[in-house]
Write an enzyme that holds these catalytic residues in place. Structure first.
Site, mmCIF file in Angstrom:
data_model
loop_
_atom_site.group_PDB
_atom_site.id
_atom_site.type_symbol
_atom_site.label_atom_id
_atom_site.label_comp_id
_atom_site.label_asym_id
_atom_site.label_seq_id
_atom_site.Cartn_x
_atom_site.Cartn_y
_atom_site.Cartn_z
ATOM 1 C CD GLU A 172 12.965 1.257 73.327
ATOM 2 O OE1 GLU A 172 13.779 1.975 72.711
ATOM 3 O OE2 GLU A 172 11.786 1.563 73.482
ATOM 4 C CG HIS A 191 12.525 8.215 70.514
ATOM 5 N ND1 HIS A 191 11.272 7.685 70.741
ATOM 6 C CD2 HIS A 191 13.414 7.212 70.719
ATOM 7 C CE1 HIS A 191 11.397 6.405 71.074
ATOM 8 N NE2 HIS A 191 12.696 6.094 71.064
ATOM 9 C CG HIS A 227 16.690 5.124 68.312
ATOM 10 N ND1 HIS A 227 16.567 3.751 68.218
ATOM 11 C CD2 HIS A 227 15.838 5.505 69.295
ATOM 12 C CE1 HIS A 227 15.674 3.323 69.102
ATOM 13 N NE2 HIS A 227 15.224 4.376 69.773
ATOM 14 C CE1 TYR A 286 17.350 1.554 76.280
ATOM 15 C CE2 TYR A 286 18.520 3.023 77.763
ATOM 16 C CZ TYR A 286 17.421 2.728 76.980
ATOM 17 O OH TYR A 286 16.395 3.635 76.883
ATOM 18 C CD1 TRP A 334 13.187 2.817 79.779
ATOM 19 C CD2 TRP A 334 12.201 1.442 78.324
ATOM 20 N NE1 TRP A 334 11.919 3.311 79.543
ATOM 21 C CE2 TRP A 334 11.294 2.478 78.641
ATOM 22 C CE3 TRP A 334 11.803 0.455 77.409
ATOM 23 C CZ2 TRP A 334 10.011 2.563 78.083
ATOM 24 C CZ3 TRP A 334 10.521 0.536 76.859
ATOM 25 C CH2 TRP A 334 9.655 1.585 77.201
ATOM 26 C CD GLU A 383 15.491 4.091 73.391
ATOM 27 O OE1 GLU A 383 14.487 4.395 72.723
ATOM 28 O OE2 GLU A 383 15.534 4.196 74.634
ATOM 29 C CD GLU A 405 4.905 10.672 77.347
ATOM 30 O OE1 GLU A 405 4.965 10.177 78.501
ATOM 31 O OE2 GLU A 405 5.542 10.228 76.389
ATOM 32 C CG HIS A 423 11.706 1.280 68.473
ATOM 33 N ND1 HIS A 423 11.487 2.526 67.951
ATOM 34 C CD2 HIS A 423 12.188 1.483 69.727
ATOM 35 C CE1 HIS A 423 11.805 3.444 68.856
ATOM 36 N NE2 HIS A 423 12.243 2.838 69.934
ATOM 37 C CB CYS A 455 10.774 7.135 77.940
ATOM 38 S SG CYS A 455 11.192 6.384 79.510
#
Length: 200
Positions: free
Chosen positions: A133, A88, A51, A122, A178, A135, A106, A44, A86
């Protein structure tokens, strides 16, 4: 606009050493093919490494979107509002499995339905942290039929919002860089999921 602050605490640490293992992300090319791995923070840092990521949008039976305000202790985009979840995937983990896993970790919610909603690529710099970001983001939409039980280390508060309430909140409070990109990319699947109940 109903808002639920986080009032319960939970911890997740390595009791034997008190340290955390480095988190690796899956690097991809412009077509989403895996090309390697990188440590999360380094991926990042500007200019960013492309990624794999995911974004989840969960709705209640009234067609309202569950959004979260990211915890103030997060190093990336703390204290801003964003979509339901959000994150990964771990290297080799499917985006679907990662989306279901992180939504539960979360928010304490297991989606009663979770469907793929396409991908979006993006590049969004965060003006406050300087992180980027880059991504290739897998989108998911689904239903939340249980009340969220957020982890306060991850989530500051939650709210279920209608489109009008979201627009009002978006004008008044900071959102993740984002957020609108992933929301707009997911809208066709959101409308299919919520139908006339949502108005999205």
């Amino acid at each position: 606009m109903p808002t639920t602050p986080v009032t319960t605490a939970s911890t997740a640490s390595d009791a034997s050493s008190g340290t955390r293992e480095p988190i690796l992300l899956e690097l991809v090319d412009e077509s989403g093919n895996t090309v390697g791995t990188a440590e999360k923070l380094s991926a990042h840092q500007a200019p960013g490494q492309l990624h794999r990521a995911f974004s989840v949008f969960l709705f209640d039976e009234q067609g309202r979107l569950l959004i979260q305000r990211r915890a103030l202790g997060k190093y990336h985009s703390p204290g801003v509002w964003s979509n339901t979840c959000c994150g990964h995937p771990y290297p080799g983990e499917s985006p679907f499995a990662a989306a279901a896993r992180r939504t539960y970790e979360e928010l304490g919610v297991s989606p009663s339905l979770l469907a793929e909603a396409g991908t979006v690529r993006y590049n969004h710099p965060d003006p406050h942290s300087g992180l980027v970001e880059q991504e290739y983001n897998h989108l998911f939409v689904g239903l939340a039929q249980a009340a969220p039980r957020p982890d306060p280390e991850e989530v500051g508060e939650t709210a279920f919002v209608s489109p009008a309430e979201l627009a009002e909140r978006h004008d008044a409070a900071p959102f993740s860089a984002w957020f609108m990109t992933v929301l707009d990319a997911a809208r066709p699947a959101i409308r299919e999921l919520t139908g006339s109940a949502g108005g999205w």
